[in-house]
Design an enzyme around this catalytic site. Sequence first.
Site, PDB file in Angstrom:
ATOM      1  N   ASP A   1      33.387 -56.124  75.589  1.00 10.69           N
ATOM      2  CA  ASP A   1      33.844 -54.277  75.602  1.00 10.69           C
ATOM      3  C   ASP A   1      34.001 -53.652  76.524  1.00 10.69           C
ATOM      4  O   ASP A   1      33.772 -53.893  77.502  1.00 10.69           O
ATOM      5  CB  ASP A   1      32.800 -53.418  74.652  1.00 10.69           C
ATOM      6  CG  ASP A   1      31.577 -53.808  74.866  1.00 10.69           C
ATOM      7  OD1 ASP A   1      31.445 -53.901  76.155  1.00 10.69           O
ATOM      8  OD2 ASP A   1      30.602 -53.522  74.338  1.00 10.69           O
TER       9      ASP A   1
ATOM     10  N   ASN B   1      20.469 -48.042  67.678  1.00 12.79           N
ATOM     11  CA  ASN B   1      20.567 -47.686  65.867  1.00 12.79           C
ATOM     12  C   ASN B   1      21.487 -49.060  65.350  1.00 12.79           C
ATOM     13  O   ASN B   1      22.213 -49.332  64.880  1.00 12.79           O
ATOM     14  CB  ASN B   1      21.871 -46.726  66.588  1.00 12.79           C
ATOM     15  CG  ASN B   1      22.799 -46.950  67.105  1.00 12.79           C
ATOM     16  OD1 ASN B   1      23.258 -48.323  67.484  1.00 12.79           O
ATOM     17  ND2 ASN B   1      24.143 -45.958  67.009  1.00 12.79           N
TER      18      ASN B   1
ATOM     19  N   HIS C   1      24.008 -51.305  66.823  1.00  8.85           N
ATOM     20  CA  HIS C   1      24.619 -51.766  67.216  1.00  8.85           C
ATOM     21  C   HIS C   1      25.119 -53.068  68.176  1.00  8.85           C
ATOM     22  O   HIS C   1      23.836 -53.367  68.433  1.00  8.85           O
ATOM     23  CB  HIS C   1      25.449 -50.775  68.020  1.00  8.85           C
ATOM     24  CG  HIS C   1      25.448 -50.235  68.984  1.00  8.85           C
ATOM     25  ND1 HIS C   1      25.309 -48.865  69.735  1.00  8.85           N
ATOM     26  CD2 HIS C   1      25.001 -50.382  70.330  1.00  8.85           C
ATOM     27  CE1 HIS C   1      25.598 -49.163  71.058  1.00  8.85           C
ATOM     28  NE2 HIS C   1      24.772 -49.913  71.575  1.00  8.85           N
TER      29      HIS C   1
ATOM     30  N   GLU D   1      29.462 -49.357  65.813  1.00  9.70           N
ATOM     31  CA  GLU D   1      28.305 -48.695  65.641  1.00  9.70           C
ATOM     32  C   GLU D   1      27.688 -48.390  63.937  1.00  9.70           C
ATOM     33  O   GLU D   1      29.049 -49.497  63.590  1.00  9.70           O
ATOM     34  CB  GLU D   1      28.921 -47.087  66.024  1.00  9.70           C
ATOM     35  CG  GLU D   1      29.695 -47.017  67.184  1.00  9.70           C
ATOM     36  CD  GLU D   1      27.853 -47.102  67.821  1.00  9.70           C
ATOM     37  OE1 GLU D   1      26.871 -46.997  68.238  1.00  9.70           O
ATOM     38  OE2 GLU D   1      28.474 -46.225  69.412  1.00  9.70           O
TER      39      GLU D   1
HETATM   40  P1  PGA Z   1      21.083 -51.741  76.945  1.00 13.09           P
HETATM   41  O1  PGA Z   1      22.753 -51.801  75.265  1.00 13.09           O
HETATM   42  O2  PGA Z   1      21.318 -53.393  76.845  1.00 13.09           O
HETATM   43  O3  PGA Z   1      21.055 -50.951  77.866  1.00 13.09           O
HETATM   44  O4  PGA Z   1      19.826 -52.143  75.883  1.00 13.09           O
HETATM   45  C1  PGA Z   1      22.088 -52.221  74.765  1.00 13.09           C
HETATM   46  C2  PGA Z   1      23.429 -52.339  73.384  1.00 13.09           C
HETATM   47  O5  PGA Z   1      23.496 -51.294  73.168  1.00 13.09           O
HETATM   48  O6  PGA Z   1      24.127 -52.824  73.099  1.00 13.09           O
END
Ligand code: PGA
Length: 237
Positions: A67, A129, A131, A136
């Site tokens: 992304d 959450n 995702h 999302e």
């Molecule tokens: P993080 O984020 O590795 O910074 O915990 C993971 C994500 O949001 O997919």
Amino acid sequence: MKVHVFKSKEMIDQEVATLIVSKINAKPNFVIGLATGSTPLGIYQELISLYQQNKVSFKDVTSFNLDEYVGLEKMHPQSYRYYMNHHLFSKTDFNVENTFFPGETSENYDLLIASKGGIDLQILGIGGNGHIAFNEPGTSFDALTHETLLAHQTRLDNSRFFNSLEEVPTKALTMGLGSIMCAKEIILVATGLNKAEAVKSMIEGDINVNCPASILQNHINVHIYLDEDAASLLEGN
Ligand code: PGA
């Protein structure tokens, strides 16, 4: 899904990096799907260290990042292109021309991935959450690469990397859950208590768009690497 629980994040980083290196050595033109955020940083440090020890070369590897924010300059310090250049590509022999991000190419991202033979191994983190990438809760399981609005929680989570919440972009381009499910193998890493609920829903909950990562239950070759905190809500743990 195969779940592997480790005592520390460092052990996961070493294990996953060693695995990636052995796969690249077996197939030098390996195609890897890469993630950003704090989760894969230790894996990238291990990969750099193995490269410095001449244990691997990335020169024929192709990478696809999951992304990218919409609206940030390519070289903005919080862009994912900058992150990858800084944390991995510039410190190894990756050929930057073989590193791809949604939004950087005019070609259809999913067709481009397919034209390179598909992703051999996709590295994933998971959001609090549930995702994966910027898919999302509520995102269709069939979605391919697309532009999306970021959930408020995701912007809050990511605001730690910016000066303020207002600076966090509201939109991103992301591989869809359909794109991710096309990877031949998936490794998802989660550490810390703040991921425990999402990890439980992903592994033990129903397959439901409210937990985008739960679709991984339908993939035949998924390995989940957890520390004890992230695994703490799993049955039998
Ligand atoms: P993080 O984020 O590795 O910074 O915990 C993971 C994500 O949001 O997919």
